[in-house]
Design a protein around this motif. Structure first.
Motif, PDB file in Angstrom:
ATOM      1  N   PRO A  42      24.258  -9.736   1.096  1.00  0.00           N
ATOM      2  CA  PRO A  42      23.809 -10.856   0.256  1.00  0.00           C
ATOM      3  C   PRO A  42      22.387 -11.322   0.582  1.00  0.00           C
ATOM      4  O   PRO A  42      21.665 -11.767  -0.320  1.00  0.00           O
ATOM      5  CB  PRO A  42      24.835 -11.960   0.548  1.00  0.00           C
ATOM      6  N   VAL A  45      20.164  -9.240  -1.416  1.00  0.00           N
ATOM      7  CA  VAL A  45      20.160  -9.673  -2.820  1.00  0.00           C
ATOM      8  C   VAL A  45      19.272 -10.909  -2.983  1.00  0.00           C
ATOM      9  O   VAL A  45      18.485 -11.004  -3.938  1.00  0.00           O
ATOM     10  CB  VAL A  45      21.602  -9.961  -3.310  1.00  0.00           C
ATOM     11  N   ALA A  69      23.881 -15.659  -3.648  1.00  0.00           N
ATOM     12  CA  ALA A  69      23.821 -14.695  -2.546  1.00  0.00           C
ATOM     13  C   ALA A  69      23.811 -15.417  -1.201  1.00  0.00           C
ATOM     14  O   ALA A  69      24.534 -15.037  -0.272  1.00  0.00           O
ATOM     15  CB  ALA A  69      22.584 -13.811  -2.690  1.00  0.00           C
ATOM     16  N   THR A  72      27.206 -16.784  -0.558  1.00  0.00           N
ATOM     17  CA  THR A  72      28.143 -15.704  -0.222  1.00  0.00           C
ATOM     18  C   THR A  72      28.041 -15.327   1.247  1.00  0.00           C
ATOM     19  O   THR A  72      29.049 -15.221   1.946  1.00  0.00           O
ATOM     20  CB  THR A  72      27.888 -14.478  -1.108  1.00  0.00           C
TER      21      THR A  72
END
Length: 154
Positions: A42, A45, A69, A72
């Motif tokens: 993440p 990302v 992200a 997460t």
């Protein structure tokens, strides 16, 4: 601060956490467990979302993607820290006994050698002020979520 500043800080924060994780692994000799690796994706990302936004593609969806992200990885980090503190069980493949007998070959089952390269998810290998790497990732990633949300409101 401007929206671009908030996004830049959030992007740099995720990049710094990724670089720190690689430094612990490759310079410090701390091999990552399975859940440590999950926490890295993440951040990648978030860095990509921020870089694309900062490269003159100012889409609000990218800001929300960065926030998602960061949230997460914060959740994965909090879950991982809970596994380390034995608050709840972790994945069977890297916690407790750490071996999934159903995936082992007959030779593996008969071997007297220990597993090679297996890093347990429920063991703290480094901590600072009582927080493990997973705990620090959770905390710092929550700060990054705030940065992304500030960017969304700017």
């Amino acid at each position: 601060m401007t929206r671009a500043t908030w996004i830049g800080l959030a992007t740099l924060g995720s990049a710094a956490l990724l670089i720190g994780a690689f430094a612990f692994q490759h310079l410090g000799g701390y091999a990552p467990c399975k859940m440590c690796l999950w926490q890295r994706w993440p951040h990648g990302v978030a860095v990509a979302a921020g870089a694309v936004w900062l490269a003159s593609v100012p889409r609000v969806a990218l800001i929300w993607l960065g926030a998602l992200a960061a949230a997460t990885t914060a959740l994965i980090g909090a879950y991982h820290a809970g596994v380390e503190w034995r608050w709840w069980p972790g994945p069977a493949s890297c916690s407790g006994g750490g071996l999934d007998l159903g995936t082992m070959s007959g030779a593996d089952l008969l071997s007297t050698d220990g597993p090679v390269g297996l890093v347990m998810c429920d063991e703290v290998v480094w901590s600072l002020f009582g927080l493990s790497m997973a705990g620090w990732n959770a905390f710092l990633s929550l700060v990054l979520v705030v940065f992304w949300l500030r960017a969304a409101r700017s």
